[in-house]
Scaffold this motif. Structure first.
Motif, short mmCIF file in Angstrom:
data_model
loop_
_atom_site.label_atom_id
_atom_site.label_comp_id
_atom_site.label_asym_id
_atom_site.label_seq_id
_atom_site.Cartn_x
_atom_site.Cartn_y
_atom_site.Cartn_z
N PHE A 378 0.84 -1.18 0.00
CA PHE A 378 0.00 0.00 0.00
C PHE A 378 0.88 1.23 0.00
CE2 PHE A 378 0.39 -0.46 4.66
CZ PHE A 378 0.68 0.84 5.03
N GLY A 379 0.33 2.32 -0.49
CA GLY A 379 1.07 3.57 -0.55
C GLY A 379 0.18 4.73 -0.18
N PHE A 380 0.81 5.76 0.32
CA PHE A 380 0.08 6.97 0.69
C PHE A 380 0.85 8.17 0.14
CE2 PHE A 380 -0.59 10.53 3.74
CZ PHE A 380 -1.95 10.72 3.50
N GLN A 381 0.13 9.03 -0.57
CA GLN A 381 0.71 10.26 -1.13
C GLN A 381 -0.04 11.45 -0.53
OE1 GLN A 381 -0.39 9.41 -5.18
NE2 GLN A 381 1.66 8.69 -5.72
N ALA A 382 0.70 12.47 -0.17
CA ALA A 382 0.08 13.69 0.35
C ALA A 382 0.94 14.87 -0.05
CB ALA A 382 -0.07 13.64 1.87
N SER A 383 0.28 15.99 -0.34
CA SER A 383 1.03 17.19 -0.70
C SER A 383 0.26 18.43 -0.26
CB SER A 383 1.30 17.25 -2.21
OG SER A 383 0.10 17.45 -2.93
N TYR A 384 1.03 19.48 -0.02
CA TYR A 384 0.46 20.79 0.29
C TYR A 384 1.27 21.83 -0.47
CZ TYR A 384 -0.31 25.25 2.60
OH TYR A 384 -0.58 26.57 2.84
N SER A 385 0.59 22.81 -1.05
CA SER A 385 1.31 23.90 -1.73
C SER A 385 0.56 25.21 -1.54
CB SER A 385 1.46 23.60 -3.23
OG SER A 385 0.21 23.58 -3.87
N ASN A 386 1.35 26.28 -1.49
CA ASN A 386 0.80 27.63 -1.47
C ASN A 386 1.51 28.41 -2.56
OD1 ASN A 386 0.75 30.63 -0.63
ND2 ASN A 386 -0.79 29.72 0.69
N HIS A 387 0.75 28.78 -3.57
CA HIS A 387 1.29 29.47 -4.75
C HIS A 387 0.72 30.88 -4.76
CE1 HIS A 387 2.77 29.35 -9.04
NE2 HIS A 387 1.96 30.40 -9.09
N ASP A 388 1.58 31.87 -4.60
CA ASP A 388 1.13 33.26 -4.49
C ASP A 388 1.77 34.09 -5.60
OD1 ASP A 388 -0.22 35.45 -3.22
OD2 ASP A 388 1.71 36.09 -2.42
N GLN A 389 0.94 34.60 -6.51
CA GLN A 389 1.43 35.43 -7.62
C GLN A 389 0.79 36.81 -7.53
OE1 GLN A 389 1.09 33.89 -11.69
NE2 GLN A 389 0.70 35.96 -12.44
N GLU A 390 1.63 37.84 -7.53
CA GLU A 390 1.17 39.22 -7.63
C GLU A 390 1.74 39.80 -8.92
OE1 GLU A 390 2.45 41.24 -4.12
OE2 GLU A 390 0.94 40.30 -2.84
N SER A 391 0.88 40.38 -9.74
CA SER A 391 1.36 40.82 -11.04
C SER A 391 0.49 41.94 -11.59
CB SER A 391 1.37 39.64 -12.03
OG SER A 391 0.10 39.01 -12.09
N TYR A 392 1.08 42.71 -12.46
CA TYR A 392 0.33 43.68 -13.26
C TYR A 392 0.93 43.68 -14.65
CZ TYR A 392 4.29 46.84 -12.44
OH TYR A 392 5.55 47.39 -12.39
N PHE A 393 0.08 43.95 -15.63
CA PHE A 393 0.45 43.98 -17.04
C PHE A 393 -0.05 45.31 -17.59
CE2 PHE A 393 -0.14 39.70 -15.62
CZ PHE A 393 0.82 38.93 -16.26
N GLY A 394 0.82 46.31 -17.63
CA GLY A 394 0.36 47.64 -18.02
C GLY A 394 -0.66 48.13 -17.01
N LEU A 395 -1.91 48.33 -17.44
CA LEU A 395 -2.97 48.79 -16.56
C LEU A 395 -3.81 47.65 -15.98
CD1 LEU A 395 -4.20 51.87 -18.61
CD2 LEU A 395 -2.52 51.79 -16.76
#
Length: 756
Positions: A378-395
């Motif tokens: 048997f196998g167990f997989q677990a993951s956690y991620s926090n992806h934070d993007q702040e961006s602007y493109f011109g206006l």
């Protein structure tokens, strides 16, 4: 699920016949008959096309023939062994790490790209030797020498490479890292650039619907990246890279075996580009100014006595990009950025963009193999991620924070004998999105729980079958069933005929997946409002495919021919409509949408150590837009690929030369409609075809040190006017999204690798 699938599952074990075969288990380290399997090891008969790969528990089964009696077992980081097998029998063999041996004798090196003859699924394995044939600075650049994946640029600003398979873009692929979903949600646009190439040990490419074990989101296929292991990676590895456009990278791996059970590694990647490049003199950077720091700590545990094995990862990434006009000054633009109000412009501001991403993720893989029952685990997989993007493109402002939790519990065993195996388990996933587009909040939470069962039947001489079914409950997609079936039949020697079909569903993250829209003056339109995701419905598609692989010997040298045909039919699709240059529209499919892919590939070792790979691909990808049925824009229907690789013989000190050349020829591509633009900003109906050439030369001085130099786009082909209305980036005709060819010209690079 169709009744005939149940009938097949029930009857196949009855029809199984006794056969001559060699079965067994490949183990790692000094397991001494303790059942700690080595998954992904290569097992094949010398001087033949007959081979297989060990499964997740290290088990294998391969047909026996009196014609061959030398069985080769190999794995990266371990000493390859050649066994003499004169009769069908059980084999339990332990591979020793290469650094524990005083003498190394290599009978035959495994192919850099391997195609499975006996797997029910159409799987292509790209090994580390293939990844070294190009610069391969990150995962998005790992497919330049493989015809299964197409690599394209997404926009004229970031230079980000996007991949496609079977005519569909990466959101329709399930991209996993060690079989844990990785590039999805907020990371769709740039996620492939966040895995450095040196961290990748091998890549498995599966065409068609993937396994139900990995989820319901796979529609056109799956790409799985296996990372280097602390136990088998070099104690010290350093890789440096630079190119003439100012890109510099440094990778360092430090691995340490703490004791017989624990190993750990620290992997550090850094890259920077500070040189401003505008070779086409349009006033815009051809590539972004950028810097990234990416650090991973990896722990590996194995206990041969108890049967436990596990991997634990921690990673932190900080990535920053600046794109736009050459004279853009971020500090001077702070007052206006991201507000979408052109009245604040004085007329002197330059157009620019900044994209800042911070990501933390951790994952755990835990496995237990029953010591007395090596076929059961048997196998167990677990993951956690926090992806934070702040961006602007011109206006335009675009911020997204994606917090993801994933877990998968899997049980493996057999039904009667090892020819009939099954996997079953449950999956839980939660995705929390905080998403801001200009001043509109699109935040949401997605939660799902599902159960799956997958049956596998292996009669390696003639037939293999994998039939899977999963049932999921999703707070936005509802309750649904995902069936998938893969069948392989061997009609004659060295022949492998496969068929597959399967369903996939997904929630389209329309802004994260189409960030190039922010680099234009187009208005954003969502034309449906009754659905549960941005007002849109979930995507639903069926994929069908057939493939034939035939090995051959010509002029006493081995080769193979592959013919593939796959078709994806969408029952619902979120249509991304670029046909109005004043807007980008998202709406539910009303009519038909399908993607058909045909590929013919021939591989041959034409001379000793001189290998040729060539392929032709044809795509028919059409959708019913509200303006009529159209071929997908920016996709060449005809593609031709050639790769030639040559290596000299190793010297006594381990010295060697390696040469690699790749050619890509793309046919004409349909362009989005620009008829309503002023004449000077109109494009034709089609873009002409073109050819790209890449090459690399590597000098290996010893097993510890090598250098490489290479070039991309050697023909110096560049797209004319990739930025429409570049002189007026705040005007109505500004658009950086119509990119069908390279923007940069010829690029020369070099680097080194040091291993200890």
């Amino acid at each position: 699920m169709k009744l005939y699938i149940y009938i097949l599952i029930g009857l196949l074990p009855i029809f199984s016949l006794s056969q001559d075969k060699v079965e067994g288990m490949v183990m790692e380290g000094n397991a001494e008959n303790k059942h700690i399997g080595l998954p992904g090891a290569n097992v094949y008969w010398m001087d033949s096309q007959i081979g297989t790969i060990t499964n997740d528990e290290g088990l294998f089964s391969i047909p026996f023939s009196k014609e061959y009696n030398k069985l080769i077992i190999s794995y990266v980081g371990f000493q390859s062994d050649t066994l003499t097998i004169n009769e069908p029998k059980m084999v339990h063999h332990t591979l020793k790490p290469s650094n524990e041996l005083d003498e190394v004798v290599v009978e035959k090196k495994r192919d850099p790209v391997q195609k499975a003859y006996f797997s029910a699924q159409n799987v292509i394995t790209v090994n580390s030797a293939e990844l070294l044939k190009a610069a391969c600075c990150n995962l998005s650049e790992s497919f330049e020498t493989n015809p299964a994946i197409d690599v394209n640029f997404s926009d004229a600003l970031t230079g980000t490479k996007q991949i496609q398979m079977l005519g569909l873009t990466s959101p329709y692929l399930l991209i996993t890292q060690e079989n844990i979903p990785m590039v999805r949600g907020a990371s769709q646009a740039f996620g492939l650039t966040f895995t450095p190439g040196t961290w990748v040990e091998s890549i498995q490419i599966t065409k068609g619907a993937g396994s139900v074990v990995n989820g319901y989101e796979s529609i056109s296929g799956q790409i799985n990246a296996e990372l280097v292991k602390p136990l088998t990676d070099k104690a010290l590895f350093v890789n440096g890279y630079f190119n003439r456009n100012g890109r510099m990278e440094l990778n360092t791996h430090v691995n340490h075996k703490l004791n017989d059970k624990w190993s750990t590694g620290i992997y550090i990647h850094g890259n920077a580009r500070t040189q401003e490049v505008d070779n086409n003199d349009d006033g815009f950077l051809d590539v972004p100014l950028a810097n990234q720091i990416n650090v991973m700590n990896r722990w590996q545990y194995q206990n041969p006595e108890t049967g436990w094995v596990s991997f634990l990862n921690f990673r932190f990434l900080n990535d920053e990009k600046q794109v736009g006009q050459v004279d853009f000054n971020p500090e001077a633009s702070d007052a206006i950025r991201g507000f979408g109000n052109s009245s604040m412009l004085s007329g002197d501001e330059a157009w620019g963009s900044e994209i800042a991403t911070r990501r933390f993720d951790t994952s755990l893989k835990l496995g237990y193999v029953f010591p007395e029952l090596p076929f059961q685990s048997f196998g167990f997989q677990a993951s956690y991620s926090n992806h934070d993007q702040e961006s602007y493109f011109g206006l335009n402002r675009y911020d997204i924070n994606h917090e993801s939790v994933y877990s998968n519990l899997i049980f493996n065993s057999i039904l009667g004998n090892t020819q009939s195996k099954f996997k079953t388990g449950i999956t839980f996933a939660h995705d929390g999105y905080e998403e801001l587009v200009n001043t509109t909040d699109f935040s949401r939470d997605d939660t799902s729980i599902g159960a799956f069962f997958e049956y596998s039947y292996d009669n390696l001489e003639k037939l293999s079958l994998t039939a899977g079914l999963r049932v999921d409950s999703h707070n936005r997609l509802g309750n649904f069933i995902t069936p998938r079936l893969h069948v392989r039949y061997t009609p004659w020697e060295k022949g492998s005929l496969r068929g597959s079909f399967g369903r996939g569903r997904r929630a389209a993250n329309i802004f994260a997946e189409n960030q190039q829209l922010f680099g234009s003056a187009r208005q954003i339109q969502i034309l449906d409002s009754e659905g549960s995701i941005y007002g849109l419905d979930a995507e639903d598609a069926w994929n069908y495919g057939v493939s034939f692989l035939q090995g051959f010997t010509f002029l006493n040298r081995p080769g193979n021919v592959t013919i593939d045909f796959y078709k994806t039919d969408f029952k619902n699709q979120v249509v991304v409509d670029w046909e109005n240059p004043r807007a980008i529209s998202f709406y539910n499919l009303d009519g038909k949408s399908s993607a058909s892919s045909f590929q013919l590939e021939v591989n041959h070792e034409i001379l000793p150590k001189l290998e040729l790979r060539t392929a032709y691909k044809f795509y028919d990808v059409n959708t019913d837009y509200r303006s009529g049925n159209l071929q997908k824009p920016l996709l060449a229907q005809h593609r031709f690929f050639v790769n030639i690789g040559y290596e000299t013989t190793l010297t006594e000190k381990g010295g060697q030369w390696k040469f690699d050349y790749t050619l890509h020829t793309l046919g004409k591509q349909r362009l989005p409609n620009t008829d309503v633009n002023p004449v000077e900003f109109r494009l034709g109906e089609f873009a002409d075809g073109y050819t790209l050439m890449n090459a690399q030369v590597t000098k290996v001085f010893s097993e510890h040190f090598e250098i490489y130099v290479g070039g991309e786009n050697l023909t110096n082909f560049r797209q004319d006017n990739p930025v429409l209305s570049a002189e007026n980036p705040f005007g109505a005709n500004f658009d950086t999204s119509i990119v069908y060819a390279p923007i940069m010209g010829r690029m020369v690079y070099g680097g080194f690798r040091y291993k200890l």
